[in-house]
Enzyme design. Sequence first.
Site, mmCIF file in Angstrom:
data_model
loop_
_atom_site.group_PDB
_atom_site.id
_atom_site.type_symbol
_atom_site.label_atom_id
_atom_site.label_comp_id
_atom_site.label_asym_id
_atom_site.label_seq_id
_atom_site.Cartn_x
_atom_site.Cartn_y
_atom_site.Cartn_z
ATOM 1 N N LYS A 306 -3.185 -2.029 -10.319
ATOM 2 C CA LYS A 306 -2.435 -2.488 -9.150
ATOM 3 C C LYS A 306 -1.326 -1.517 -8.756
ATOM 4 O O LYS A 306 -0.966 -1.417 -7.579
ATOM 5 C CB LYS A 306 -1.836 -3.872 -9.429
ATOM 6 C CG LYS A 306 -2.879 -4.964 -9.656
ATOM 7 C CD LYS A 306 -2.228 -6.288 -10.036
ATOM 8 C CE LYS A 306 -3.273 -7.384 -10.243
ATOM 9 N NZ LYS A 306 -2.668 -8.674 -10.642
ATOM 10 N N ILE A 307 -0.762 -0.835 -9.750
ATOM 11 C CA ILE A 307 0.330 0.104 -9.519
ATOM 12 C C ILE A 307 -0.083 1.478 -10.031
ATOM 13 O O ILE A 307 -0.632 1.604 -11.128
ATOM 14 C CB ILE A 307 1.623 -0.350 -10.247
ATOM 15 C CG1 ILE A 307 2.045 -1.744 -9.772
ATOM 16 C CG2 ILE A 307 2.752 0.655 -10.033
ATOM 17 C CD1 ILE A 307 2.437 -1.822 -8.321
#
Length: 376
Positions: A306-307
């Site tokens: 996600k990051i």
Amino acid sequence: MTRPSAKHLHGRRINPKAITGKETVADLVDDAFLAYNAGRLREGCQLFTQRMLAPESTVAMSITGALTPAGLGMSALIPLIEAGFVDWIISTGANLYHDAHFALGLSLHQGSHTADDVELREQGVVRIYDIFFDYTVLLSTDAFVREVSARPEFQRAMSSAEYHYLLGGYLLEREKALGLTKRSVLSMAHTLEVPIYTSSPGDSSIGMNVAEQALAGSRLRFDVSADVNETASIVLEAKRTGGKSAAFIVGGGSPKNFLLQTEPQIQEVLGIDEKGHDYFLQMTDARPDTGGLSGATPNEAVSWGKIDPDQLPGTVVVYMDNSVALPLLTAYALARHAPRPLKRLYGRRQAMMDRLLTEYRAALEFRNRRAEAAKG
């Protein structure tokens, strides 16, 4: 000889000036918010203004908690949208429903959290902690949502962004008829073409009234697959056009995940080569040690894709009540950063979806081979 402790003592020396009462909010944050949660808020404000608001960044905001009933739609969210500091939004349906009250000229009042709720119920008063309003506020808003949702342009399947855009247009008309301005996030988002999604369309009074319309024969349906793909396309577009994707998370919950899952949708499900969101700023009162998504840290989000792991220095978590943190960050940002050109993403949805579809088709063979290999 250099002492072993020296490498740890390069941080700013704690030596603030005395507060005089003449400071701006931004100066107070920079000069007096030096440690603990105040320090994290200062870091968050600086991350937002110095990096997330760069011209090439596309800023997504997720919203949970009863912000709009407390007036934060008018005091904070609308100014952020107008300044071009928020390009697209994922909100709980409840925040959008309560936002509509203000466009309809309905009143909410300060009350007491110690009130007798049995007495309030008997007198037709609804309480959100220390906010009171008459039960007819709900009935009036319900009637407006049903009336609008029954109109011909709503009689089809649509993404929640489409629904909120159309609803926002009618709220804007009602504002104008009542001589009101800048009362509603939905109407402002309509005007400035800021798409607003909700991760759980049925989980609010808006969804409840749409469900009632279905019993009456309405063909309106929320297309949740369109929501998943459109939000992913916004992130992919930001990255493929040489920009960055910034996640500004106010609260946690389902909207937080719906924002962050855009990257796993791109990488894991569609098989498209990507690395994750570039910036992560969350303001929350949720703890990470309970295992819930609301309190999950950006470090944990790296493991899900996600990051972007290379961007972890561009992440901050502020542990603070957002009725305090959001107005402070808004004031800070407006003082420290000039308005940005509006991206008007709502009108660009089809072009962004075309890019997503093209890359998905190109990656499909790779995605399928990877899935087969994973079976062992």
